[in-house]
Design a protein around this motif. Sequence first.
Motif, PDB file in Angstrom:
ATOM      1  N   LEU A 326      24.374  10.848  34.727  1.00  0.00           N
ATOM      2  CA  LEU A 326      24.302  11.173  36.288  1.00  0.00           C
ATOM      3  C   LEU A 326      23.254  10.634  37.095  1.00  0.00           C
ATOM      4  O   LEU A 326      22.312  10.397  36.278  1.00  0.00           O
ATOM      5  N   ASN A 327      23.513  10.611  38.314  1.00  0.00           N
ATOM      6  CA  ASN A 327      22.243  10.277  39.280  1.00  0.00           C
ATOM      7  C   ASN A 327      21.313  11.544  39.493  1.00  0.00           C
ATOM      8  O   ASN A 327      21.590  12.580  40.058  1.00  0.00           O
ATOM      9  N   GLU A 328      20.543  11.796  38.533  1.00  0.00           N
ATOM     10  CA  GLU A 328      19.500  12.938  38.700  1.00  0.00           C
ATOM     11  C   GLU A 328      18.849  13.317  39.943  1.00  0.00           C
ATOM     12  O   GLU A 328      18.543  14.541  39.979  1.00  0.00           O
ATOM     13  N   GLU A 329      18.715  12.207  40.761  1.00  0.00           N
ATOM     14  CA  GLU A 329      17.954  12.658  41.658  1.00  0.00           C
ATOM     15  C   GLU A 329      18.877  13.486  42.993  1.00  0.00           C
ATOM     16  O   GLU A 329      18.522  14.136  43.830  1.00  0.00           O
ATOM     17  N   MET A 330      20.295  13.045  42.691  1.00  0.00           N
ATOM     18  CA  MET A 330      21.354  13.822  43.738  1.00  0.00           C
ATOM     19  C   MET A 330      22.103  15.113  42.943  1.00  0.00           C
ATOM     20  O   MET A 330      22.442  15.887  43.698  1.00  0.00           O
ATOM     21  N   VAL A 331      22.418  14.893  41.769  1.00  0.00           N
ATOM     22  CA  VAL A 331      23.215  15.708  41.138  1.00  0.00           C
ATOM     23  C   VAL A 331      22.670  17.320  41.210  1.00  0.00           C
ATOM     24  O   VAL A 331      21.441  17.653  41.082  1.00  0.00           O
ATOM     25  N   THR A 332      23.767  18.119  41.676  1.00  0.00           N
ATOM     26  CA  THR A 332      23.158  19.323  41.437  1.00  0.00           C
ATOM     27  C   THR A 332      24.448  20.353  40.806  1.00  0.00           C
ATOM     28  O   THR A 332      25.460  19.801  40.710  1.00  0.00           O
ATOM     29  N   PRO A 333      24.169  21.512  40.294  1.00  0.00           N
ATOM     30  CA  PRO A 333      25.184  22.291  39.767  1.00  0.00           C
ATOM     31  C   PRO A 333      26.392  22.578  40.593  1.00  0.00           C
ATOM     32  O   PRO A 333      27.389  22.611  40.177  1.00  0.00           O
ATOM     33  N   GLN A 334      26.159  22.768  41.791  1.00  0.00           N
ATOM     34  CA  GLN A 334      27.196  23.007  42.772  1.00  0.00           C
ATOM     35  C   GLN A 334      28.083  21.705  42.936  1.00  0.00           C
ATOM     36  O   GLN A 334      29.154  21.997  43.110  1.00  0.00           O
ATOM     37  N   SER A 335      27.279  20.588  43.279  1.00  0.00           N
ATOM     38  CA  SER A 335      28.158  19.431  43.404  1.00  0.00           C
ATOM     39  C   SER A 335      29.058  19.175  42.143  1.00  0.00           C
ATOM     40  O   SER A 335      30.204  19.055  42.197  1.00  0.00           O
ATOM     41  N   LEU A 336      28.565  19.608  40.835  1.00  0.00           N
ATOM     42  CA  LEU A 336      29.481  19.291  39.753  1.00  0.00           C
ATOM     43  C   LEU A 336      30.439  20.443  39.659  1.00  0.00           C
ATOM     44  O   LEU A 336      31.760  20.143  39.388  1.00  0.00           O
ATOM     45  N   PHE A 337      30.152  21.451  40.229  1.00  0.00           N
ATOM     46  CA  PHE A 337      30.994  22.624  40.197  1.00  0.00           C
ATOM     47  C   PHE A 337      32.218  22.214  41.013  1.00  0.00           C
ATOM     48  O   PHE A 337      33.376  22.419  40.764  1.00  0.00           O
ATOM     49  N   THR A 338      31.887  21.578  42.149  1.00  0.00           N
ATOM     50  CA  THR A 338      33.013  21.316  43.295  1.00  0.00           C
ATOM     51  C   THR A 338      33.760  19.990  42.633  1.00  0.00           C
ATOM     52  O   THR A 338      35.180  20.285  42.854  1.00  0.00           O
ATOM     53  N   LEU A 339      33.432  19.033  42.146  1.00  0.00           N
ATOM     54  CA  LEU A 339      34.075  17.839  41.758  1.00  0.00           C
ATOM     55  C   LEU A 339      34.928  18.167  40.461  1.00  0.00           C
ATOM     56  O   LEU A 339      36.140  17.956  40.476  1.00  0.00           O
ATOM     57  N   PHE A 340      34.387  18.802  39.344  1.00  0.00           N
ATOM     58  CA  PHE A 340      35.237  19.353  38.170  1.00  0.00           C
ATOM     59  C   PHE A 340      36.191  20.276  38.568  1.00  0.00           C
ATOM     60  O   PHE A 340      37.319  20.599  38.011  1.00  0.00           O
ATOM     61  N   GLY A 341      35.856  21.188  39.853  1.00  0.00           N
ATOM     62  CA  GLY A 341      36.622  22.254  40.057  1.00  0.00           C
ATOM     63  C   GLY A 341      37.856  21.896  40.558  1.00  0.00           C
ATOM     64  O   GLY A 341      38.984  22.694  40.845  1.00  0.00           O
ATOM     65  N   VAL A 342      38.046  20.496  41.020  1.00  0.00           N
ATOM     66  CA  VAL A 342      39.340  19.968  41.184  1.00  0.00           C
ATOM     67  C   VAL A 342      40.555  20.032  40.164  1.00  0.00           C
ATOM     68  O   VAL A 342      41.499  19.961  40.406  1.00  0.00           O
TER      69      VAL A 342
END
Length: 512
Positions: A326-342
Motif C-alpha cells: 500500500l502507499n503508506e503516505e496516502m492510505v487510511t483505515p477509512q479509505s480501505l473501509f470504503t474500497l473493500f466495502g464495495v
Amino acid sequence: MDGISDVAVGVKRGSEELSMYSSPNSGVSSISDGTSNGSDSKKQKVEEAPPSRVLHIRKLPNEASETEVIALGLPFGKVTNILTLKGKNQAFLEMGTEEAAITMVNYYSTVTPHVRNVPVFIQYSNHKELKTDAGNQRTQAVLQAVSAVQSGGSPSSDVQEALAAASSPVLRIIIDNMFYPVTLDVLQQIFSKFGTVMKIITFTKNNQFQALLQFSDPVNAQQAKLALDGQNIYNSCCTLRIDFSKLVNLNVKYNNDKSRDYTRPELPAGDGQPSMDPSMAYSKDSNSLLGAMNPLSAAAAAAAAAGRVALGGQAGSSGVLLASNLNEEMVTPQSLFTLFGVYGDVQRVKILYNKKDSALIQMSDGNQAQLAMSHLNGQKMYGKIIRVTLSKHQTVALPRDGLDDQGLTKDFGNSPLHRFKKPGSKNFQNIFPPSATLHLSNIPQDVSEDDLRLLFTNGGGAVKAFKFFQDHKMALLQMTTVEEAIQTLMDLHNYNMGGSQHLRVSFSKSTI
C-alpha cells in the motif's frame, strides 16, 4: 418373426455370458448368481470374445420401459436398436458403433447403472447386431423419438411421450447475478444430487458464465432441471437458468478447471491449464444448494476449486484479508473501509504499526473476503499495485483500552455505510470489478453535470464521459483510468451533497 427368434435363441447363452465375460475388476463380476456352469476351457474361450456393439442388460425391474433402457445408452452415442425380454427382465441394446458400446461398458464397470433406482448389469452380447421385426411399431416409435432427440429435430406427436422419456441427458446452464465465483466443481457438487454427472464444459458467452453438463441418464437431467431451474446457489445471487441442450453427448478433450470428463480421468490438462486435483471433487454429502448450502464454506470451496487460494482446515472460516504494498503516505483505515466495502461489509481495519504499507481488513465472512480478494488483488491504488491475500488471523484485534495506536486501527462494526446488511438487497446484484466507469446514485435534483464533473476532477483525475439516467438521481461517470476511478470512489463515496443527501459511488459494468 424369424429375426426375433434368432435373437431369442441366444438369450440363454446371453444370460450366461455376463458372468463369463466379467473381468476381475469390472464391477459387474458379482452377478454370476450360479448361471455360469460351463467348463473352464469354455469360459476361457468366451472371455476372449471381442467387444460388440450389442449390449446385454440384466436384472431390469419389471416395469422398465424401452425408453428407460435406451436412456442408459444415450450419453454414449446413437442407439440403433433394442429388444426387451420382459419375462426375463433382460434387454439387448444395439449402439451405433462398437466404440460407443466399449465406452458405455467401461463407464458402467465403475459406476453401477440404475433403472428406476434398481441396479442393472451390462455386458457385451455374443450378437454382433440385432435382427428385430421392422414391423414392431412401438420399438420403431421409440427409436424414432430417440433419433429426433439426437438430431435436434421435433418428432411427430405420436412419439411425444417416448421423446419425453428419452430426452437429452445434457443440460445447458446459465448463471445470472454471478458475483461469487461458481466453478465446475460447485456445479458437479450441486447436480450430482440428482444422478451421476459424467461430463461438464464451462465457458463464457455474451458476458455470461455458462455450462453444459451431462448426466448418465436423461431422467436425472429432467429431475435436476425441475428441481434447480430458477434456484439461487448462494443467498440472493447466482441464479440457475436451465434448459435441455440439443446435444446428447459432450466431447471433452481436457480435464482442467474449464472442462471435465469424469469417465476419463486420464485426459490431459491441455492449454497450459493446471490439471485439477481429484481431491477437489465434492463428495455426495457435501453442502449443496438444496441442503441450505452454507454460502461461506461453499464460496470458499468454490474459490479453492478455482485455484485462487489454497485453504487449510475449515475452508474460508476467516474473513480477514492482508493487503500489502500500500502507499503508506496516502492510505487510511477509512479509505480501505470504503474500497473493500464495495465487496462486503468491512468490520475492522488495522494498518500495521511496524509495516505501514500493510493492513489487515476484517470482512463479515469468508465469502466476502474471497470476493474482495478476487476483485482487488493486483489493482493499482495511489500509484502502487496492491496485493490482497487471505490472512491467517481469525479477527482483527482492537488496541487495548487507553492505548493510542495513532488511529491505525478502526472498528466499523456499527457503520451505517455497510452496503450488504439487508438480505436480498439490490446491492448484491450490482457488484462488479473495478472499472474506469463509476455508477453514481442519490444525486440531489439541483446538482448538474458540471457540478459532478468538477467534484470528480478535484482529486487530480480527468472525467472522460458523463451520462445522466432519466430521473437525474443516477448517472454514469467515466474516469480516464481504473486507478483514478478507484481513488475517486474512495474519496467521494458517501460525500455530503448538502441537505443530508450523501452520494453513493460504485463500479459499473457499463461503459458510456
